[in-house]
Design a protein around this motif. Structure first.
Motif, PDB file in Angstrom:
ATOM      1  N   SER A  62       0.827  -1.210   0.000  1.00 41.15           N
ATOM      2  CA  SER A  62       0.000   0.000   0.000  1.00 41.15           C
ATOM      3  C   SER A  62       0.855   1.252   0.000  1.00 41.15           C
ATOM      4  CB  SER A  62      -0.926   0.007   1.229  1.00 41.15           C
ATOM      5  OG  SER A  62      -1.982  -0.896   1.061  1.00 41.15           O
ATOM      6  N   LEU A  65       1.866   1.767  -3.481  1.00 42.66           N
ATOM      7  CA  LEU A  65       0.746   2.235  -4.296  1.00 42.66           C
ATOM      8  C   LEU A  65       0.487   3.722  -4.066  1.00 42.66           C
ATOM      9  CD1 LEU A  65      -1.695   1.842  -6.145  1.00 42.66           C
ATOM     10  CD2 LEU A  65      -2.996   1.050  -4.145  1.00 42.66           C
ATOM     11  N   ILE A  66       0.505   4.133  -2.812  1.00 41.55           N
ATOM     12  CA  ILE A  66       0.291   5.550  -2.495  1.00 41.55           C
ATOM     13  C   ILE A  66       1.387   6.405  -3.124  1.00 41.55           C
ATOM     14  CG2 ILE A  66       0.145   7.252  -0.636  1.00 41.55           C
ATOM     15  CD1 ILE A  66      -0.926   4.968   1.161  1.00 41.55           C
ATOM     16  N   THR A  68       3.084   5.729  -5.753  1.00 41.86           N
ATOM     17  CA  THR A  68       2.844   5.745  -7.197  1.00 41.86           C
ATOM     18  C   THR A  68       1.827   6.818  -7.567  1.00 41.86           C
ATOM     19  OG1 THR A  68       3.356   3.388  -7.420  1.00 41.86           O
ATOM     20  CG2 THR A  68       2.030   4.394  -9.159  1.00 41.86           C
ATOM     21  N   LEU A  69       0.733   6.877  -6.804  1.00 40.89           N
ATOM     22  CA  LEU A  69      -0.318   7.860  -7.081  1.00 40.89           C
ATOM     23  C   LEU A  69       0.197   9.289  -6.900  1.00 40.89           C
ATOM     24  CD1 LEU A  69      -3.326   6.100  -5.281  1.00 40.89           C
ATOM     25  CD2 LEU A  69      -2.819   6.152  -7.733  1.00 40.89           C
ATOM     26  N   VAL A  70       0.974   9.499  -5.843  1.00 39.11           N
ATOM     27  CA  VAL A  70       1.522  10.833  -5.585  1.00 39.11           C
ATOM     28  C   VAL A  70       2.545  11.206  -6.653  1.00 39.11           C
ATOM     29  CG1 VAL A  70       2.952  12.183  -4.001  1.00 39.11           C
ATOM     30  CG2 VAL A  70       1.110  10.756  -3.098  1.00 39.11           C
ATOM     31  N   LEU A  72       2.802  10.222  -9.716  1.00 40.52           N
ATOM     32  CA  LEU A  72       2.210  10.494 -11.022  1.00 40.52           C
ATOM     33  C   LEU A  72       1.936  11.987 -11.195  1.00 40.52           C
ATOM     34  CD1 LEU A  72      -0.297   7.507 -11.376  1.00 40.52           C
ATOM     35  CD2 LEU A  72       1.700   7.961 -12.820  1.00 40.52           C
ATOM     36  N   ILE A  73       1.627  12.642 -10.084  1.00 35.42           N
ATOM     37  CA  ILE A  73       1.360  14.082 -10.113  1.00 35.42           C
ATOM     38  C   ILE A  73       2.650  14.883  -9.923  1.00 35.42           C
ATOM     39  CG2 ILE A  73       0.114  15.971  -8.998  1.00 35.42           C
ATOM     40  CD1 ILE A  73      -1.971  13.890  -8.106  1.00 35.42           C
ATOM     41  N   TRP A 149      -3.021   2.386   4.739  1.00 34.61           N
ATOM     42  CA  TRP A 149      -3.623   3.698   4.506  1.00 34.61           C
ATOM     43  C   TRP A 149      -3.877   4.458   5.808  1.00 34.61           C
ATOM     44  CZ3 TRP A 149      -4.555   5.682  -0.385  1.00 34.61           C
ATOM     45  CH2 TRP A 149      -4.346   4.778  -1.441  1.00 34.61           C
ATOM     46  N   VAL A 168       8.261   7.506 -11.494  1.00 36.18           N
ATOM     47  CA  VAL A 168       7.226   6.877 -10.665  1.00 36.18           C
ATOM     48  C   VAL A 168       7.720   5.569 -10.040  1.00 36.18           C
ATOM     49  CG1 VAL A 168       4.920   5.846 -10.681  1.00 36.18           C
ATOM     50  CG2 VAL A 168       5.343   7.974 -11.922  1.00 36.18           C
TER      51      VAL A 168
END
Length: 229
Positions: A62, A65-66, A68-70, A72-73, A149, A168
């Motif tokens: 997790s 994954l977090i 990765t999401l951050v 990307l921006i 999370w 990323v």
């Protein structure tokens, strides 16, 4: 592997290791409960180890994954503007300093940062109850994935650093190394090791960890860049 990335990965591992006392407070209880739910008998230690590893694998997954999401921006924004990159470095450094102050028990301002993730955790936390008590591998893995999370200043501090990575995948890998750094204390808590639990109340260890995290934060701050502008 580029030298600067290697340094970030090894440093992320060290931050996780230094943050052991914070991890014990945030995740230690749920880690210990995995063992208490198992019936003692033949093969107990093997089952205990499998569940603890699965839980922590889910948790570290997790984190990745977090990140990765951050990333990307953040990576896209940093490429478009040098100012954005400097702001991200400043934020990452400040978060590490705040975490160090919290670890040393000098100032608990990091708790305000942790509130950022509270709305998401409110939606996720009810799902964790469906996986308790943990009796098999899938439950442990799922519980760890959800528990990753949980709003945590230490995670957010390292996440700010991961957002500085140029790609990323490297951001995600930074959080994997951070998670691996937290693994020894989490496993020891699951095995009910008294010595690792003692770290939580060891003032010397907490203050040393806090000072080192503050130094990491100061090292991350782009002070030279601001002075030359």
């Amino acid at each position: 592997m580029q030298p600067e990335l290697y340094l970030s990965y090894s440093s992320a591992f060290l931050i996780g290791l230094l943050g052991s006392t914070h991890c014990l407070g945030m995740c230690g209880g749920i880690s210990a409960s995995l063992s208490m739910a198992l019936p003692v008998g033949k093969g107990f230690r093997v089952r205990q180890t499998i569940l603890l590893l699965a839980f922590n694998l889910g948790r570290i997954g997790s984190y990745a994954l977090i990140a990765t999401l951050v990333a990307l921006i953040s990576t896209s924004a940093a490429r478009q503007s040098q100012t954005v990159g400097l702001l991200l470095m400043t934020l990452a450094g400040l978060l590490l300093i705040f975490m160090g102050l919290s670890m040393g028990q000098w100032w608990q301002g990091i708790r305000f940062v942790e509130k950022v993730g509270t709305p998401v955790w409110r939606r996720i936390s009810p799902l964790t109850k469906r996986l308790l008590p943990v009796n098999h591998l899938g439950q442990a893995l799922g519980l760890g994935a959800l528990w990753g999370w949980l709003p945590c200043g230490l995670v957010y501090s390292t996440l700010g650093w991961a957002a500085l990575q140029p790609t990323v995948p490297s951001a995600a890998l930074t959080m994997v190394f951070f998670g691996l750094g937290t693994l020894p204390s989490m496993l020891a808590t699951g095995y009910a090791a008294g010595w690792i639990r003692g770290l939580k109340s060891n003032q010397g260890f907490r203050k040393l960890s806090g000072i080192l995290l503050i130094l990491f934060g100061l090292w991350t701050l782009p002070l030279q860049a601001f002075l030359t502008h």
